[in-house]
Design a protein around this motif. Structure first.
Motif, PDB file in Angstrom:
ATOM      1  N   PRO A  55      -3.947   5.015 -11.639  1.00  0.00           N
ATOM      2  CA  PRO A  55      -3.053   4.976 -10.478  1.00  0.00           C
ATOM      3  C   PRO A  55      -3.764   4.428  -9.241  1.00  0.00           C
ATOM      4  N   GLY A  56      -3.065   3.584  -8.500  1.00  0.00           N
ATOM      5  CA  GLY A  56      -3.604   3.051  -7.264  1.00  0.00           C
ATOM      6  C   GLY A  56      -4.412   1.782  -7.403  1.00  0.00           C
ATOM      7  N   THR A  57      -4.647   1.313  -8.642  1.00  0.00           N
ATOM      8  CA  THR A  57      -5.394   0.068  -8.824  1.00  0.00           C
ATOM      9  C   THR A  57      -4.544  -1.101  -8.321  1.00  0.00           C
ATOM     10  N   PRO A  58      -5.090  -1.959  -7.443  1.00  0.00           N
ATOM     11  CA  PRO A  58      -4.312  -3.062  -6.856  1.00  0.00           C
ATOM     12  C   PRO A  58      -4.158  -4.224  -7.834  1.00  0.00           C
ATOM     13  N   GLY A  79      -8.112  -1.900  -1.891  1.00  0.00           N
ATOM     14  CA  GLY A  79      -7.188  -0.829  -1.532  1.00  0.00           C
ATOM     15  C   GLY A  79      -6.152  -0.598  -2.593  1.00  0.00           C
ATOM     16  N   PRO A  80      -5.445   0.536  -2.514  1.00  0.00           N
ATOM     17  CA  PRO A  80      -4.431   0.871  -3.510  1.00  0.00           C
ATOM     18  C   PRO A  80      -3.243  -0.053  -3.437  1.00  0.00           C
ATOM     19  N   GLN A 123      -0.045  -5.720   1.321  1.00  0.00           N
ATOM     20  CA  GLN A 123      -1.441  -5.860   0.913  1.00  0.00           C
ATOM     21  C   GLN A 123      -1.534  -7.132   0.098  1.00  0.00           C
ATOM     22  N   ALA A 124      -1.988  -8.228   0.721  1.00  0.00           N
ATOM     23  CA  ALA A 124      -1.907  -9.533   0.082  1.00  0.00           C
ATOM     24  C   ALA A 124      -2.845  -9.659  -1.109  1.00  0.00           C
ATOM     25  N   THR A 156       0.846  -1.180   0.000  1.00  0.00           N
ATOM     26  CA  THR A 156       0.000   0.000   0.000  1.00  0.00           C
ATOM     27  C   THR A 156       0.877   1.224   0.000  1.00  0.00           C
ATOM     28  N   ALA A 157       0.254   2.407  -0.093  1.00  0.00           N
ATOM     29  CA  ALA A 157       1.008   3.650  -0.103  1.00  0.00           C
ATOM     30  C   ALA A 157       1.756   3.870   1.206  1.00  0.00           C
TER      31      ALA A 157
END
Length: 248
Positions: A39-42, A243-244, A14-15, A8-9
């Protein structure tokens, strides 16, 4: 083999992230391909399937789409059809080279990968060769769609241990041997997931130890990959719930 991590940021692990098993051609699904560079797409990876493989000649539209993904830090995997172990070795390797030469892929997704112990040695030969094609840095995903013999966990970075309908997924059971591996080893692809059951589906994925998922509300079709050719109607909700993240 390369290892998959998502952060994450804030730097926390972030599994759970998304793997896209193959959108339609960029001319038919421009919105889908565009969303993957947000941007930020997991996003862990996206599969490029030009024409049930790399096609017979370079496709400029697919080349452009792959380039945009790589520039956004997304891992691009070339689609190879293993046909449950019946494809000739030479054909798979030839297609792998074309994917690398034409689209500069980062690895390969072996669709319809065999799952039986009898095919393990042949699959190991294929994956070892694919690694060599990319100089040892290939990210390899075996698209079994079911739990294979445990030995397959040692011949690829990730295994697709479920691919199918929500009606089956919500009652599915995880194989005991998967507990010996981290979440980054396993992929779940589920179609027909209602929006109202999205949270339940994510809980199942986490409970069963999947690190990469693709859930969609699209129904099944004749082709196994057809439900995954377009964005799910709740794409934004999936992104916000997970989440990102970035692919490393």
């Amino acid at each position: 083999m390369s290892h998959l991590t998502t952060t994450t940021a804030t730097g926390a692990v972030q599994a759970l992230g998304v793997g896209v098993p193959g959108y339609a051609h960029p001319l038919l699904a421009p919105v889908e391909w565009g969303e993957l560079t947000r941007p930020g797409t997991p996003l862990h990876w996206a599969v490029l399937n030009v024409a049930e493989g790399p096609g017979s000649r370079p496709d400029p539209h697919c080349l452009e789409a792959a380039g945009k993904l790589r520039n956004a830090g997304v891992r691009v995997l070339g689609h190879l059809d293993a046909a449950h172990g019946s494809r000739p070795f030479g054909e798979l390797v030839s297609e792998a080279h074309r994917f690398l030469d034409w689209y500069k892929v980062d690895g390969y997704y072996l669709d319809r990968a065999p799952a039986d112990r009898a095919d393990l040695a042949g699959t190991r030969r294929v994956t070892a060769t694919l690694e060599a094609v990319l100089g040892g840095e290939a990210h390899l995903v075996l698209g079994h769609g079911t739990h294979p013999h445990p030995g397959y966990a040692e011949v690829a970075d990730q295994l697709v241990t479920f691919s199918g309908a929500w009606a089956d997924y919500r009652w599915s059971q995880v194989a005991e041997w998967t507990a010996e591996y981290t979440e980054s080893k396993f992929v779940h692809l589920v179609h027909g997931v209602p929006r109202t059951h999205l949270d339940e589906a994510l809980r199942i994925a986490r409970w069963q130890g999947a690190g990469t998922i693709f859930f969609t509300d699209r129904p099944g079709g004749r082709e196994q990959s057809a439900p995954f050719h377009s964005l799910p109607g709740y794409w934004d909700e999936i992104v916000s719930r997970i989440g990102p993240g970035v692919s490393e």
